[in-house]
Design an enzyme around this catalytic site. Structure first.
Site, short mmCIF file in Angstrom:
data_model
loop_
_atom_site.label_atom_id
_atom_site.label_comp_id
_atom_site.label_asym_id
_atom_site.label_seq_id
_atom_site.Cartn_x
_atom_site.Cartn_y
_atom_site.Cartn_z
N ASN A 123 0.83 -1.20 0.00
CA ASN A 123 0.00 0.00 0.00
C ASN A 123 0.87 1.25 0.00
OD1 ASN A 123 -0.53 2.00 2.46
ND2 ASN A 123 0.21 0.06 3.34
N PHE A 127 -1.87 8.11 4.19
CA PHE A 127 -2.63 8.72 5.29
C PHE A 127 -3.86 9.48 4.78
CE2 PHE A 127 1.37 9.28 8.22
CZ PHE A 127 1.43 7.91 8.40
N SER A 196 5.58 5.05 8.62
CA SER A 196 5.00 4.74 7.32
C SER A 196 5.97 5.17 6.21
CB SER A 196 3.67 5.47 7.13
OG SER A 196 3.24 5.37 5.78
N ASN A 198 5.06 5.98 3.27
CA ASN A 198 4.26 6.61 2.22
C ASN A 198 4.07 8.11 2.38
OD1 ASN A 198 3.80 4.07 0.95
ND2 ASN A 198 2.30 3.61 2.54
N THR A 199 4.67 8.71 3.42
CA THR A 199 4.70 10.16 3.57
C THR A 199 6.15 10.59 3.45
OG1 THR A 199 2.74 10.24 4.98
CG2 THR A 199 4.27 12.09 5.13
N LYS A 235 5.19 3.72 17.05
CA LYS A 235 5.20 2.62 16.08
C LYS A 235 6.41 2.75 15.19
CE LYS A 235 2.14 0.05 12.97
NZ LYS A 235 0.76 -0.10 12.50
N ASN A 264 5.74 -1.68 11.64
CA ASN A 264 4.95 -1.16 10.52
C ASN A 264 5.27 -1.97 9.26
OD1 ASN A 264 3.33 0.64 8.95
ND2 ASN A 264 3.92 2.34 10.26
#
Length: 359
Positions: A123, A127, A196, A198-199, A235, A264
């Site tokens: 993925n 967010f 994450s 993805n940021t 996390k 994560n």
């Protein structure tokens, strides 16, 4: 605990017929809508009876009583839209989020991909959520609903917060504090997500020099705005080097953190059964699911060896069966979370795990 209905055994065929060929994000929305519909029509009343964890599974962690040590990780209900419906499926806790200070649409679609052969997902959602101020009243209503339905043995409500994409790294603390001010009062525990992939730039906040003051500021704001101690966890990513995992453990002790969530998603693509060319077409993003199991166990073992019992360890990554959950508990995890296997195992997944644990 009441025996589970026959539908629990039929889910793999249902998945292959209806979901396997569907766009992954669309399938998520359809499946989640079905769970929420079960609640809105009253059908989940029967589910609640069938899936409620045995009393022997009650676990006290971070000063909170969890009906089961097994819960749903952040990422499934990003916006608090169906948390009470998910609670009817037997999870001991549900972690909502990741929620950011400001609303944002996330990354362009397609951004969620299934690796069915690997029981995994990639993925790069980014967010996507309505922002802390919009989610806050949903969480307030959810807590009231859970208390009314379950009483003192209600599922625990976790809230996971992250950085708004457009906010510069040097302003990240203020962004996290905005989320904390809006959400902490409705959270049983709070999680700071700095892991994450993805940021852009987010994982730089895992550097101890940046992470320690961020966590200290969030803790102070949470306690100030709520007038109580809100358990706080961080996390972390599985891609941290071992020495960085050790540094996180030392920092958790120094700051008096309540917990560490490990781990994560990963940016690694090693050892997959899905053809490499197919994986490459999916592009960047975090990999979750069964392939993450080995590294998740390594990080769990390393952290447990470095952390006192006063710091809770929540293990996530590659969890599929009750045996997986039990293994992590025996290795020192206080709680265990899952997410990706939920998509492959179906709505009775948590209840099956609870039944296996209760044996």
């Amino acid at each position: 605990m009441t025996a589970l209905p026959r539908e629990a055994r039929l889910y793999p065929a249902f998945f292959n017929t209806f979901f396997k060929g569907m766009d992954a994000e669309k399938a998520h929305h359809v499946g989640f809508s079905m769970i929420r519909a079960a609640e809105s029509t009253g059908a989940s009343v029967a589910l609640r009876r069938a899936t409620r964890p045995a009393k022997t599974l009650t676990t006290r962690v971070m000063g909170l009583d969890f009906p089961s040590p097994f819960g749903l990780a952040a990422g499934f209900d990003k916006q608090g839209l169906g948390t009470a419906a998910l609670a009817d499926l037997g999870f001991g806790h549900i972690e909502v989020g990741t929620i950011t200070g400001e609303a944002q649409p996330g990354n362009p679609a397609p951004r969620l991909f299934r690796l069915v052969e690997d029981k995994a997902l990639i993925n790069r959602m980014g967010f996507n959520n309505d922002g802390a101020r919009a989610v806050a009243p949903r969480l307030k209503a959810t807590r009231q609903t859970l208390t009314r339905r379950f009483g003192r043995r209600r599922p625990v409500l976790g809230v996971n917060i992250g950085k708004t994409k457009t906010v510069a790294l040097e302003e990240a603390t203020q962004d996290y504090l905005a989320s904390t001010a809006a959400l902490a009062v409705h959270a049983d525990y709070l999680v700071v997500n700095v892991s994450s992939p993805n940021t852009p730039g987010l994982r730089q906040l895992q550097d101890i020099e940046a992470l320690a003051p961020l966590l200290a500021a969030v803790r102070q704001e949470a306690d100030r705005t709520t007038g109580r101690h809100v358990p706080l966890a961080v996390k972390i990513a599985p891609d941290l080097a071992d020495e960085d995992v050790d540094s996180v453990a030392a920092m958790a002790v120094e700051l008096g953190l309540d917990g560490v969530i490990a781990t994560n998603t990963t940016i690694a693509r090693d050892g997959l059964a899905t053809p490499a060319a197919e994986v490459e077409t999916m592009g960047a993003g975090g990999l979750s699911g069964a392939p993450l199991k080995e590294r998740s166990l390594e990080v769990l073992t390393r952290l447990r060896g470095a952390l006192p019992e006063s710091v809770a360890l929540i293990s996530v990554g590659g969890v599929t069966t009750g045996a997986d959950v039990r293994e992590r508990l025996e290795l020192g995890a206080d709680l265990v979370q899952g997410y990706t296997a939920f998509l492959y195992e179906g709505p009775f997944w948590a209840a099956r795990i609870n039944r296996e644990l209760a044996r």
